[in-house]
Design a protein around this motif. Structure first.
Motif, PDB file in Angstrom:
ATOM      1  N   VAL A 285       4.852  11.377 -17.662  1.00  0.00           N
ATOM      2  CA  VAL A 285       5.487  10.123 -18.727  1.00  0.00           C
ATOM      3  C   VAL A 285       6.766  11.015 -19.660  1.00  0.00           C
ATOM      4  O   VAL A 285       7.809  10.118 -19.840  1.00  0.00           O
ATOM      5  CB  VAL A 285       4.614   9.378 -19.676  1.00  0.00           C
ATOM      6  N   ALA A 286       6.637  12.221 -19.806  1.00  0.00           N
ATOM      7  CA  ALA A 286       7.751  12.935 -20.762  1.00  0.00           C
ATOM      8  C   ALA A 286       9.155  12.571 -20.229  1.00  0.00           C
ATOM      9  O   ALA A 286       9.945  12.296 -21.139  1.00  0.00           O
ATOM     10  CB  ALA A 286       7.238  14.504 -20.672  1.00  0.00           C
ATOM     11  N   VAL A 287       9.592  12.819 -18.972  1.00  0.00           N
ATOM     12  CA  VAL A 287      10.743  12.777 -18.498  1.00  0.00           C
ATOM     13  C   VAL A 287      11.412  11.206 -18.552  1.00  0.00           C
ATOM     14  O   VAL A 287      12.364  11.098 -19.186  1.00  0.00           O
ATOM     15  CB  VAL A 287      11.015  13.418 -17.079  1.00  0.00           C
ATOM     16  N   PRO A 288      10.605  10.168 -17.945  1.00  0.00           N
ATOM     17  CA  PRO A 288      11.227   8.865 -18.101  1.00  0.00           C
ATOM     18  C   PRO A 288      11.115   8.404 -19.731  1.00  0.00           C
ATOM     19  O   PRO A 288      12.227   7.745 -19.976  1.00  0.00           O
ATOM     20  CB  PRO A 288       9.920   8.084 -17.489  1.00  0.00           C
ATOM     21  N   LEU A 289      10.332   8.918 -20.464  1.00  0.00           N
ATOM     22  CA  LEU A 289      10.489   8.586 -21.933  1.00  0.00           C
ATOM     23  C   LEU A 289      11.590   9.289 -22.559  1.00  0.00           C
ATOM     24  O   LEU A 289      12.393   8.379 -23.361  1.00  0.00           O
ATOM     25  CB  LEU A 289       9.191   9.243 -22.547  1.00  0.00           C
ATOM     26  N   VAL A 290      11.953  10.501 -22.141  1.00  0.00           N
ATOM     27  CA  VAL A 290      13.235  11.026 -22.978  1.00  0.00           C
ATOM     28  C   VAL A 290      14.479  10.418 -22.580  1.00  0.00           C
ATOM     29  O   VAL A 290      15.329  10.025 -23.299  1.00  0.00           O
ATOM     30  CB  VAL A 290      13.194  12.469 -22.496  1.00  0.00           C
ATOM     31  N   PHE A 291      14.509   9.983 -21.260  1.00  0.00           N
ATOM     32  CA  PHE A 291      15.590   9.061 -20.719  1.00  0.00           C
ATOM     33  C   PHE A 291      15.674   7.880 -21.438  1.00  0.00           C
ATOM     34  O   PHE A 291      16.771   7.169 -21.487  1.00  0.00           O
ATOM     35  CB  PHE A 291      15.787   9.184 -19.225  1.00  0.00           C
ATOM     36  N   ALA A 292      14.495   6.877 -21.374  1.00  0.00           N
ATOM     37  CA  ALA A 292      14.442   5.647 -21.928  1.00  0.00           C
ATOM     38  C   ALA A 292      14.980   5.893 -23.471  1.00  0.00           C
ATOM     39  O   ALA A 292      15.611   4.928 -24.055  1.00  0.00           O
ATOM     40  CB  ALA A 292      13.385   5.260 -21.824  1.00  0.00           C
TER      41      ALA A 292
END
Length: 277
Positions: free
Chosen positions: A139-146
């Motif tokens: 989840v860390a990467v999708p959350l950062v881009f979101a």
């Protein structure tokens, strides 16, 4: 926490299936270790590095090097590599930014380009030998881009419409009887400022996580059938290997598709922020 519960449940289901089929050799896959591997550098500090962190670093450095080298070696008559990079940049500008934002596209094309290339780079690591996992499958990467997209469309709205006007237009649509606002404003608040980043995160996370699970199942099953199964059962490894190759190609398509969808939705949200309602 949600990722851990999901992967643990998937692992228990696979082990149960293996046990119910009477197999003694194949005891399931440690999915939790796939998505939450043990750190091997700076252990016990906020900067500890595990396999997934290393994959993210490799992807980020690779993209940076590609564009730095391309910029320094840019020529009037482009080489094959320069042509490919220009094709990607043109696709984001014409195929996404100008299609959605029209005359305002030029201003927001850099943001959309960073999102498209960044998401694609973090997705495509799932099929690169030696990396073998999408950096966006946790989840860390999708959350950062979101969050990046979230800040982009709010900042764009405030800049174009003014702070008070932007929030008023987002929460209180004109032409509606004022008592309805008691119902509509909370719905708009939830939809615009909560659900948008959550759906951006979950869509990317779910697609890349499931893709990795399928590839792990296919190739782990192939290894078991070829090297551990007995008798004629070994032949089934050819089938699982073929399925793995098909899904490997499909994951390449999904990596690009999810980058496109993420960028397209970001441009739509920016457009909704900057346009007068």
């Amino acid at each position: 926490m949600g990722d851990q519960l999901f992967t643990a449940a998937a692992q228990r289901a696979l082990v149960a299936l293996s046990s119910s089929s009477g197999g003694d050799g194949y005891q399931g896959i440690d999915f939790e270790h796939e998505f939450f591997p043990e750190p091997f550098l700076f252990v016990g500090t906020p900067f500890e590095v595990n396999r997934l962190v290393l994959v993210r670093i490799v992807a980020a450095v690779a993209i940076a090097l590609i564009f730095v080298v391309a910029a320094r070696r840019a020529k009037l008559v482009p080489s094959r590599g320069q042509s490919m990079i220009e094709l990607v940049l043109e696709f984001v500008r014409k195929g996404i930014a100008e299609e959605i934002l029209g005359a305002k596209a030029r201003k927001y094309t850099p943001v959309l380009t960073v999102i498209f290339i960044g998401v694609f780079a973090m997705n495509i690591t799932g099929i690169i030998p030696g990396l073998n996992i999408a950096a966006s499958s946790v989840v860390a990467v999708p959350l950062v881009f979101a969050l990046f997209a979230y800040v982009a469309f709010i900042a764009a709205g405030i800049k174009e419409r003014g702070g008070l006007t932007f929030f008023r237009e987002q929460l209180f649509m004109p032409g509606i009887p004022w008592p309805i606002y008691f119902i509509l404003a909370p719905i708009e608040l939830l939809s615009t400022f909560v659900i948008r980043p959550v759906t951006l995160t979950m869509r990317l996370l779910a697609n890349m996580m499931v893709g990795h699970l399928i590839l792990v199942l296919a190739f782990t099953g192939t290894h078991y059938l070829f090297f551990e199964a007995a008798g004629a059962v070994k032949a089934a490894g050819t089938l699982t290997f073929g399925i793995g190759i098909v899904f490997l190609l499909f994951e390449t398509f999904v990596a690009a598709l999810q980058a496109y969808i993420f960028t397209l939705l970001t441009s739509v949200y920016i457009n909704l922020s900057v346009e007068h309602h």
